[in-house]
Write a protein that holds these residues in place. Sequence first.
Motif, PDB file in Angstrom:
ATOM      1  N   THR A 107      33.883  37.769  48.299  1.00  0.00           N
ATOM      2  CA  THR A 107      33.948  36.763  47.254  1.00  0.00           C
ATOM      3  C   THR A 107      34.156  35.373  47.825  1.00  0.00           C
ATOM      4  O   THR A 107      34.180  34.400  47.100  1.00  0.00           O
ATOM      5  N   ALA A 108      34.327  35.264  49.149  1.00  0.00           N
ATOM      6  CA  ALA A 108      34.447  33.940  49.783  1.00  0.00           C
ATOM      7  C   ALA A 108      33.048  33.410  50.006  1.00  0.00           C
ATOM      8  O   ALA A 108      32.417  33.668  51.000  1.00  0.00           O
ATOM      9  N   ARG A 109      32.545  32.688  49.048  1.00  0.00           N
ATOM     10  CA  ARG A 109      31.175  32.206  49.135  1.00  0.00           C
ATOM     11  C   ARG A 109      31.134  30.711  48.836  1.00  0.00           C
ATOM     12  O   ARG A 109      31.913  30.203  48.049  1.00  0.00           O
ATOM     13  N   TYR A 155      37.848  42.128  42.384  1.00  0.00           N
ATOM     14  CA  TYR A 155      36.693  41.943  41.519  1.00  0.00           C
ATOM     15  C   TYR A 155      37.131  41.992  40.061  1.00  0.00           C
ATOM     16  O   TYR A 155      38.063  42.709  39.697  1.00  0.00           O
ATOM     17  N   ILE A 156      36.458  41.224  39.236  1.00  0.00           N
ATOM     18  CA  ILE A 156      36.832  41.099  37.828  1.00  0.00           C
ATOM     19  C   ILE A 156      36.246  42.255  37.013  1.00  0.00           C
ATOM     20  O   ILE A 156      35.051  42.526  37.069  1.00  0.00           O
ATOM     21  N   ASP A 181      33.582  35.056  39.957  1.00  0.00           N
ATOM     22  CA  ASP A 181      33.260  36.454  39.682  1.00  0.00           C
ATOM     23  C   ASP A 181      34.198  37.398  40.430  1.00  0.00           C
ATOM     24  O   ASP A 181      34.153  38.606  40.248  1.00  0.00           O
ATOM     25  N   GLY A 182      35.011  36.852  41.303  1.00  0.00           N
ATOM     26  CA  GLY A 182      35.968  37.626  42.080  1.00  0.00           C
ATOM     27  C   GLY A 182      36.836  36.669  42.862  1.00  0.00           C
ATOM     28  O   GLY A 182      36.604  35.450  42.853  1.00  0.00           O
ATOM     29  N   LEU A 211      41.533  43.329  36.884  1.00  0.00           N
ATOM     30  CA  LEU A 211      41.038  43.216  38.256  1.00  0.00           C
ATOM     31  C   LEU A 211      40.902  44.577  38.927  1.00  0.00           C
ATOM     32  O   LEU A 211      41.614  45.527  38.590  1.00  0.00           O
ATOM     33  N   GLU A 212      40.005  44.642  39.895  1.00  0.00           N
ATOM     34  CA  GLU A 212      39.822  45.845  40.710  1.00  0.00           C
ATOM     35  C   GLU A 212      39.883  45.456  42.179  1.00  0.00           C
ATOM     36  O   GLU A 212      39.210  44.518  42.605  1.00  0.00           O
TER      37      GLU A 212
END
Length: 316
Positions: free
Chosen positions: A42-44, A289-290, A221-222, A245-246
Amino acid sequence: MNLSEKPNKKRTAVMGICLVGVLLLVIATYAAYTRQAYQRGTARNRDTEIVSFTSNYLQLYTTGTSGNAYVAKNIVYGTDEKKKESVSFKIHVYNYANGNTSLVSQKDITYTMKIEFKNGAGNGYKVESDTTSITPDNNVCEIKKTLIGRTANEDVFTVTFPGNEIDTLQITAIAIPDKVALTNNQFLAATLVPCTTASKVTFRAEGIFLDKSEGTPMQYDGFNYGISISSGAADAVLTWNPAVLEIDKFFVKKLETQKLITSKDLAKGELKFKMDQSNGTGDFLISFYIKDKSKIPDNWSDMEKMIQFTATQKAQ
């Protein structure tokens, strides 16, 4: 048997085979999507390419963070090493998530490593990286490096100082990208304390949202969640809201492989595990992740209540 029935049966068989084929394709596609979903980071940056910038000792901070906020981490030595003319340790900087080379930066990261020696006599200091060896100017060394993207790479900085300055010297290390926008306005930093006892620095445990530097939680998105302990070993507890969250299952699998988990109940959003700064398990970058976007708050203060991290130091 009526000959007119044969084509119908054939058509039925063909249709059945087609339906099975389509079903198998859907299942395979969904499985591939799910597998990719867990593998994605998710680090984008804004053009969706992963950019990872991590270290074995240094921690990510948002641009503008003051030096007195840097985490203090102990570099522990034996008492006999205080008698040596010189001792050293190594700082590693990676272009991938620490411990997970699948989350590698897709872009080159050019940065400057700045290492400053404090509270010492001012002599006998040196920093080496590859074939470059630098003697400090006014107790400060600076080395420019580039981590080439798309494959897992690392830079190693060997920091050398007199053994008799163990327990007095403090070393501030900062790695600042030339283009901080590339790393979500974040840089790496820490105050490193060579000492003969892990109680030299007050124990700290910290959990932070690394995405906090830009926008609101609802825009993501996360999330990348970084956890760290300042020194020694600790029993850690990570909790999150499982309705919202997951946790990244590959992170959990990695802890299981390393035999660090003491208990888990992912359905209830709880994971207990061991951390140890001395063996490289004192820092982790975790993806969440959401599951329910409607329950994501519009501010970071409320978002920080969704994930909690605590750690209790073990006696040395």
